[in-house]
Write a protein that holds these residues in place. Sequence first.
Motif, PDB file in Angstrom:
ATOM      1  N   GLU A 194      -2.426  -5.194  -4.214  1.00 57.21           N
ATOM      2  CA  GLU A 194      -2.189  -4.650  -5.549  1.00 57.21           C
ATOM      3  C   GLU A 194      -3.211  -5.145  -6.567  1.00 57.21           C
ATOM      4  O   GLU A 194      -3.523  -4.456  -7.541  1.00 57.21           O
TER       5      GLU A 194
ATOM      6  N   GLY B   5       5.773  -7.279  -4.108  1.00 57.35           N
ATOM      7  CA  GLY B   5       4.545  -6.967  -3.387  1.00 57.35           C
ATOM      8  C   GLY B   5       4.477  -7.505  -1.978  1.00 57.35           C
ATOM      9  O   GLY B   5       3.381  -7.638  -1.421  1.00 57.35           O
TER      10      GLY B   5
ATOM     11  N   SER C  52       2.626   1.825   1.131  1.00 60.07           N
ATOM     12  CA  SER C  52       1.286   2.337   0.817  1.00 60.07           C
ATOM     13  C   SER C  52       0.841   3.301   1.913  1.00 60.07           C
ATOM     14  O   SER C  52       1.506   3.450   2.929  1.00 60.07           O
TER      15      SER C  52
END
Length: 218
Positions: A151, A73, A93
């Motif tokens: 996230e 992440g 993203s």
Amino acid sequence: MMNSRLSPSPLSASLARAFGAGVLALAGLAMASHASAAVITINGPIAVPATFDGLYINLATGATGSSGLGTAGWDINPYLASTALSFFWNSGSTPGAGGVATAATGGQYIDLPIGSVVSSASTFTAITATTATVQFQTPGTHILGFRFFNEGVGAINYGYMTLTSGGSNGFPLTIDRWSYEDTGMAIAVPEPASALMLAAGALAIGAVRKRRQRQDQA
């Protein structure tokens, strides 16, 4: 973008949630407001290696490492590109992670002044050129606004990072702390005294939690 950089390194950081810096100064009140809080602060200092690997950082959790694969992440990777500081961002993203800049393409990252607001209305870039980081290459303390995909909440969040450079190319580089708003709302860069209070509150909350964990284990 895949990267073959290796081995993660640990980060000692504190997370805090609160309505404001005044509340964060009081650990008990901050703990009470944890469930409905919005501002998260992660404290350093964190030294960024003056290498091409640099440091990969998960802005939501505070986890760090020396590779993208080894840092789940990750959002931002400050590193030494040839002769000066550069920022590498996770583009996984939509929109991708990035820093507040003068322009989305061909611009420079802005060393934000006190009172600046970082939000969906800000201009962001993910450029890696060292010419884009000139405002962060001078000795002193600088503030970088950013956006990233959190996230944990499944949304784009906005925040700012305080960095201290000790040289004319951005290195040695230390990350002092960063804060972000975990509901997707805008966040403002506070006065230095308020920022320090925010950091102190985060450390106090961490100490309270650790004490409670020890009591539960006893």
